[in-house]
Structure formats: C-alpha cells, structure tokens
Scaffold this motif. Structure first.
Motif: not given
Length: 242
Positions: A160, A163, A166, A182, A202, A206
């Motif tokens: 990802d 991700l 970040t 993060v 993730v 979300q």
C-alpha cells in the motif's frame, strides 16, 4: 642483402601481431554482431524489484525496436539508476537475446554511524551508496537499520504505497515488534507481518475515518484482529484493547 631476424624476434613479432588482431576482433565483434537479428533483445529479466513498477524499469532502459544484447550495458545501467529509489543497478547480457537487470532499491532512511546524517538502506537494512537528497524521495526514517523494521517498511511500500507515504518514523519495540509512526497515530505490527496484515490495518483505518471515530493506536500483532486504542501503550507493550 637483408639479414633474417633471429627466431626469437620473429616469434615475438608474430605474437604482437596476433595480439593486435585479437584485440581488434574483440573490440569490433560487438559492433558487427549487434546488427544480426538473432541478437536482438527479446527478453528482459528483472532481479531485485520489490516496489518499483516493472514496466517503469523496462521503460527506463529505453530499448529501441532493434536493440541488441551487445548494446552498451553500462549506459543501460545508468538509465535505471536514474529512477527515483534505485541505489544500484547492473545489466547483464545472456546470449542470444536476453538481458538481466539487477538492482537494489532504497527502502528507508536511518541515522548514520555517528548520527550526523541520514543513510539510505535497502529492505535488508544494508547501507546503500545513495544520496537521499539526490531525488527528493519522501522516505520514512527508521530508528536503526534493523532488518525487521526496514523489512516491514519495504512490505508496506509494496502492498500500500499510500500508507507508506504517511509513515514518518519506525522503530523496534518489545519482543522485536515494529512500531510505525503515522502522523500523530501509531501502528504496531509483528516483524514477520504479511501482506494480509497490512491490508487489514488499512481497512480498519478507512472504516474508522468513515465513521468519524478517533483513535491513537492500531495494534495488528494478534492473529485475525486489529485492536483499536484511544490511548497509546508504552512502547507497544500493552496487550489490552479498546
């Protein structure tokens, strides 16, 4: 009347002439062979590609329709090194019609031996001869070159990329687990975490964002679950959930 040269001189002269002929053949052979259709590149093998798109690496070679395996492999390697995130690259020819591109990618930055500057490392935590300022890469900073920490970062980068972008920091905590920073939040994973763990993190993040729920820490060290915490544990040592 001319005198014949001694035999040893004749042998020496013939040896020099033979060496010169061989050198000319060695230098001239690639120029002649690259025109033969049998040596046109029909296969490119990539070795060491973890996060870069294979198509991007192949495109960086800029191989024309009639490219030959006897082309300049050093030039091809230089082109691959021009890609952001590539520290080392080498191109090897395999007759009659294949090239192998071997490269090492940058996975993270870590403080140097004396802590005076940041050093680029690969997924195994090995230092790379790469200037982080060269390409302006936005890479996470690992507290050390620990292979477990850097390996997790490399995994996230491949699973990802959003991700990965970040993540501002990473370090090893209790029992060899990995703590990821993060922004103002933290994520805890095992050093041997697989792609399914990263995807679960993730999805949970979300879902929390969609429901407007606040949290400080996600703990994905336990099989089949991601624990959501409103307060951070001390270096990831806590095992309770909220």
């Amino acid at each position: 009347m001319t005198r014949a040269l001694p035999r040893w001189r004749q042998r020496a002269l013939m040896g020099l002439v033979g060496s010169a002929v061989l050198a000319l053949l060695w230098l001239g052979a690639p120029l002649a062979l690259r025109r033969l259709p049998v040596f046109r590149v029909r296969q490119v093998e990539l070795v060491g590609v973890r996060n870069l798109a294979p198509d991007a690496v192949i495109a960086a070679l800029r191989l024309g329709p009639g490219a030959s395996v006897f082309g300049d492999t050093r030039l091809l390697a230089d082109r691959v090194r021009g890609l952001a995130g590539v520290a080392e690259a080498r191109v090897v020819r395999h007759l009659p019609a294949a090239l192998t591109v071997e490269l090492r990618e940058v996975a993270a930055l870590t403080p140097g031996p004396r802590g005076t500057r940041l050093v680029a490392v690969d997924a195994a935590g090995h230092a790379l001869p790469f200037d982080p300022a060269r390409s302006g890469l936005d890479l996470p900073i690992a507290a050390s070159g620990d292979s477990g920490v850097v390996g997790v970062l490399a995994l996230i980068q491949s699973v990802d990329p959003a991700l990965f972008q970040t993540i501002t920091g990473a370090r090893r905590v209790a029992r060899g687990d990995v703590l990821l920073e993060v922004g103002s939040r933290r994520v805890l994973v095992r050093r041997d975490a697989g792609p399914e763990v990263i995807r679960a993190v993730v999805l949970v993040a979300q879902d929390l964002a969609a429901r407007g729920r606040s949290y400080v820490e996600l703990d994905a060290r336990f099989a089949g679950q991601v624990i959501v915490r409103r307060k951070a544990t001390a270096d990831g040592a806590g095992e309770g959930g909220a």
